[in-house]
Design an enzyme around this catalytic site. Structure first.
Site, short mmCIF file in Angstrom:
data_model
loop_
_atom_site.label_atom_id
_atom_site.label_comp_id
_atom_site.label_asym_id
_atom_site.label_seq_id
_atom_site.Cartn_x
_atom_site.Cartn_y
_atom_site.Cartn_z
N GLY A 9 -30.74 -25.97 -43.36
CA GLY A 9 -29.73 -26.81 -44.03
C GLY A 9 -28.40 -26.80 -43.31
O GLY A 9 -27.36 -26.68 -43.93
N SER A 11 -26.78 -29.12 -41.27
CA SER A 11 -26.09 -30.34 -40.81
C SER A 11 -24.65 -30.37 -41.28
O SER A 11 -23.83 -31.13 -40.75
CB SER A 11 -26.82 -31.59 -41.28
OG SER A 11 -26.73 -31.72 -42.68
N ARG A 12 -24.33 -29.59 -42.33
CA ARG A 12 -22.96 -29.67 -42.89
C ARG A 12 -22.65 -28.39 -43.67
O ARG A 12 -23.49 -27.49 -43.77
CB ARG A 12 -22.87 -30.88 -43.82
CG ARG A 12 -23.77 -30.72 -45.03
CD ARG A 12 -23.56 -31.80 -46.05
NE ARG A 12 -24.14 -31.38 -47.31
CZ ARG A 12 -24.81 -32.17 -48.13
NH1 ARG A 12 -25.00 -33.43 -47.82
NH2 ARG A 12 -25.28 -31.69 -49.26
N ASN A 88 -30.13 -20.75 -45.51
CA ASN A 88 -28.91 -21.36 -46.06
C ASN A 88 -29.19 -22.58 -46.95
O ASN A 88 -28.42 -22.85 -47.87
CB ASN A 88 -27.98 -21.76 -44.90
CG ASN A 88 -26.83 -22.63 -45.36
OD1 ASN A 88 -25.84 -22.14 -45.91
ND2 ASN A 88 -26.94 -23.94 -45.18
N SER A 140 -25.56 -16.10 -54.23
CA SER A 140 -24.38 -16.68 -54.88
C SER A 140 -23.90 -15.70 -55.95
O SER A 140 -24.69 -14.92 -56.49
CB SER A 140 -24.76 -18.00 -55.55
OG SER A 140 -23.74 -18.42 -56.44
N TYR A 153 -30.36 -22.46 -60.96
CA TYR A 153 -29.69 -21.97 -59.76
C TYR A 153 -29.54 -20.44 -59.82
O TYR A 153 -29.79 -19.73 -58.84
CB TYR A 153 -28.32 -22.66 -59.66
CG TYR A 153 -27.55 -22.43 -58.39
CD1 TYR A 153 -27.88 -23.11 -57.22
CD2 TYR A 153 -26.46 -21.57 -58.36
CE1 TYR A 153 -27.15 -22.93 -56.06
CE2 TYR A 153 -25.73 -21.38 -57.20
CZ TYR A 153 -26.07 -22.06 -56.05
OH TYR A 153 -25.34 -21.86 -54.90
N ALA A 155 -31.43 -18.34 -61.46
CA ALA A 155 -32.76 -17.74 -61.25
C ALA A 155 -33.09 -17.70 -59.77
O ALA A 155 -33.58 -16.69 -59.25
CB ALA A 155 -33.81 -18.54 -62.02
N LYS A 157 -31.05 -17.76 -57.15
CA LYS A 157 -30.17 -16.89 -56.36
C LYS A 157 -30.37 -15.42 -56.71
O LYS A 157 -30.25 -14.54 -55.85
CB LYS A 157 -28.71 -17.32 -56.54
CG LYS A 157 -28.40 -18.73 -56.02
CD LYS A 157 -28.69 -18.86 -54.52
CE LYS A 157 -28.29 -20.20 -53.96
NZ LYS A 157 -28.57 -20.33 -52.51
N ILE A 186 -16.81 -22.03 -52.74
CA ILE A 186 -16.48 -22.39 -51.35
C ILE A 186 -16.34 -23.90 -51.25
O ILE A 186 -17.16 -24.64 -51.83
CB ILE A 186 -17.57 -21.88 -50.37
CG1 ILE A 186 -17.89 -20.39 -50.62
CG2 ILE A 186 -17.15 -22.12 -48.92
CD1 ILE A 186 -16.73 -19.44 -50.50
P1 NAP Z 1 -24.39 -28.29 -48.94
O1 NAP Z 1 -23.10 -28.74 -48.36
O2 NAP Z 1 -25.01 -29.09 -50.06
O3 NAP Z 1 -25.44 -28.09 -47.75
C1 NAP Z 1 -26.76 -27.69 -47.99
C2 NAP Z 1 -27.63 -28.32 -46.95
O4 NAP Z 1 -29.02 -27.95 -47.19
C3 NAP Z 1 -27.58 -29.86 -47.01
O5 NAP Z 1 -27.46 -30.39 -45.72
C4 NAP Z 1 -28.90 -30.19 -47.66
O6 NAP Z 1 -29.39 -31.49 -47.43
C5 NAP Z 1 -29.80 -29.13 -47.06
N1 NAP Z 1 -31.06 -29.08 -47.76
C6 NAP Z 1 -31.29 -29.30 -49.09
N2 NAP Z 1 -32.59 -29.21 -49.37
C7 NAP Z 1 -33.22 -28.93 -48.19
C8 NAP Z 1 -34.57 -28.72 -47.85
N3 NAP Z 1 -35.53 -28.79 -48.78
N4 NAP Z 1 -34.88 -28.46 -46.57
C9 NAP Z 1 -33.92 -28.39 -45.63
N5 NAP Z 1 -32.60 -28.58 -45.90
C10 NAP Z 1 -32.26 -28.85 -47.17
O7 NAP Z 1 -24.27 -26.80 -49.50
P2 NAP Z 1 -23.24 -25.60 -49.12
O8 NAP Z 1 -22.16 -25.60 -50.14
O9 NAP Z 1 -22.92 -25.61 -47.67
O10 NAP Z 1 -24.17 -24.35 -49.48
C11 NAP Z 1 -24.98 -23.68 -48.51
C12 NAP Z 1 -25.65 -22.51 -49.19
O11 NAP Z 1 -24.66 -21.64 -49.76
C13 NAP Z 1 -26.58 -22.93 -50.35
O12 NAP Z 1 -27.72 -22.08 -50.37
C14 NAP Z 1 -25.71 -22.67 -51.56
O13 NAP Z 1 -26.50 -22.43 -52.72
C15 NAP Z 1 -24.94 -21.44 -51.14
N6 NAP Z 1 -23.69 -21.27 -51.89
C16 NAP Z 1 -22.70 -22.21 -51.82
C17 NAP Z 1 -21.53 -22.02 -52.55
C18 NAP Z 1 -20.40 -23.01 -52.52
O14 NAP Z 1 -19.41 -22.78 -53.23
N7 NAP Z 1 -20.45 -24.06 -51.73
C19 NAP Z 1 -21.39 -20.88 -53.35
C20 NAP Z 1 -22.42 -19.97 -53.41
C21 NAP Z 1 -23.56 -20.16 -52.66
P3 NAP Z 1 -29.29 -32.61 -48.63
O15 NAP Z 1 -27.95 -33.21 -48.53
O16 NAP Z 1 -30.38 -33.58 -48.33
O17 NAP Z 1 -29.50 -31.92 -49.95
#
Ligand code: NAP
Length: 245
Positions: A9, A11-12, A88, A140, A153, A155, A157, A186
Site C-alpha cells: 500500500g 502509493s501514498r 502497511n 494502530s 478496524y 479487531a 489492528k 496521522i
Molecule cells: P492510506 O493513505 O489510505 O493508504 C493506504 C494504502 O493502502 C492506499 O494506497 C490503499 O489503496 C492501499 N490498499 C488498500 N487496500 C489494499 C489492498 N487490498 N492491497 C494493496 N494495497 C491496498 O492510509 P494511511 O493513512 O497511509 O495508513 C497506512 C497504514 O497505517 C494503514 O494500515 C493504517 O491502518 C495505518 N494507520 C494509519 C493511521 C492514520 O492516522 N493515518 C493511524 C493508525 C494506523 P486504496 O486507495 O485503493 O484503498
C-alpha cells in the site's frame, strides 16, 4: 548487494513516506498497491529512484493469498533477496457496531489482518532461507485501546499486535525481527475523511496538540529496520504524540 524492502500500500500516505525513508537508508524498493493507476498521480517512484536505489511497482491485492504468492515470487526474481517487509496496506469502513454490515466487517479484516498473514508467511519463508530479515506491521492505537465506530478496524489492528508477537516468537531463532508500530492520528488521505468534529475531539486528547506526519512514522520504522534495532523483536511502539498517557 543492496538490500530490498517491500512496502504494501505504498502509493501514498504513510506507505509512500516509509518507501522514501528506506530508500534514503539505501534499500531497493518494491512498491505495492492495488493497481498502477494509484502511482500515476504522484512522483513517489521518481523520488525514490532519484536517491540512486532501484525501485519497481508490483500490483497485488494483499488480502488475496494467491496474488501475494505471485508478488513475492516476482520480487525475489527481480531483486534476489527480500530483507524488509512493511505490512502497511490498510482500509477503514467505519460505523457503530449496531449498524455495521457483515460486509464492512469482513472487508476490513481481509485487507488489514489477513494480508499480514499472507505477506508475513510468504516473505518470512524467504527470510528463513536467508537467515535474516525485518518485518514491521502498521497496527494502530485503535488496536491497543479500542475506538467507537471502529470495531472492525480495532479487531484487525489488535490481531496484528498478537500476530507480531507470535511471528516474533516463531522467527526469532532464524535471525528475523518482527515488530509493529501503533500510530495515533496521522495526517494522510485516510484521516482526511474524518469530520471536523472528529478531528477536534481527537486533537483535544493528544498531549502534543498536533497530528503526526507520515515522516514521523517512517523514522521509527527506519530504526526498526536498521542494525541499531538488531535485538528488538515482538514489540509495539506507539507513535501518537502522547495520545494515551
Ligand atoms: P492510506 O493513505 O489510505 O493508504 C493506504 C494504502 O493502502 C492506499 O494506497 C490503499 O489503496 C492501499 N490498499 C488498500 N487496500 C489494499 C489492498 N487490498 N492491497 C494493496 N494495497 C491496498 O492510509 P494511511 O493513512 O497511509 O495508513 C497506512 C497504514 O497505517 C494503514 O494500515 C493504517 O491502518 C495505518 N494507520 C494509519 C493511521 C492514520 O492516522 N493515518 C493511524 C493508525 C494506523 P486504496 O486507495 O485503493 O484503498
Amino acid at each position: 548487494m543492496a538490500k530490498t524492502a517491500i512496502i504494501t500500500g505504498s502509493s501514498r500516505g504513510i506507505g509512500a513516506a516509509i518507501a522514501l525513508r528506506l530508500a534514503k537508508d539505501g534499500f531497493n524498493i518494491a512498491f505495492n498497491d492495488l493497481n498502477m493507476s494509484m502511482f500515476e498521480n504522484n512522483d513517489i517512484t521518481d523520488k525514490v529512484k532519484a536517491l540512486g536505489v532501484e525501485a519497481e511497482i508490483f500490483c497485488a491485492d494483499v488480502s488475496k493469498y494467491d496474488q501475494c504468492e505471485q508478488m513475492i515470487k516476482d520480487i525475489k526474481e527481480r531483486f534476489g533477496t527480500i530483507d524488509v517487509l512493511i505490512n502497511n496496506a490498510g482500509i477503514t469502513r467505519d460505523g457503530l457496531m449496531a449498524r455495521m454490515s457483515e460486509e464492512q466487517y469482513d472487508m476490513v479484516i481481509a485487507v488489514n489482518q489477513k494480508s499480514v498473514f499472507n505477506m508475513t508467511k510468504l516473505a518470512g519463508n524467504v527470510m528463513i532461507r536467508q537467515k535474516s530479515g525485518k518485518i514491521v506491521s502498521l497496527a494502530s492505537v485503535t488496536g491497543l485501546y479500542g475506538n467507537p465506530g471502529q470495531i472492525n478496524y480495532a479487531a484487525s489492528k489488535g490481531a496484528i499486535i498478537a500476530m507480531t508477537k507470535t511471528a516474533a516468537k516463531e522467527l526469532g531463532s532464524r535471525g528475523i525481527c518482527v515488530n509493529a508500530v501503533a500510530p495515533g492520528f496521522i495526517h494522510t488521505p485516510m484521516t482526511d475523511k474524518l469530520t471536523e468534529e472528529q478531528r477536534s475531539a481527537m486533537l483535544s486528547r493528544i498531549a502534543m496538540k498536533r497530528y503526526g506526519e507520515p515522516e514521523e512514522i517512517a523514522g521509527v520504522v527506519s530504526f526498526l529496520c536498521s542494525d541499531d534495532a538488531s535485538y528488538v523483536t515482538g514489540q509495539v511502539i506507539e507513535i501518537s504524540g502522547g495520545l494515551s498517557m
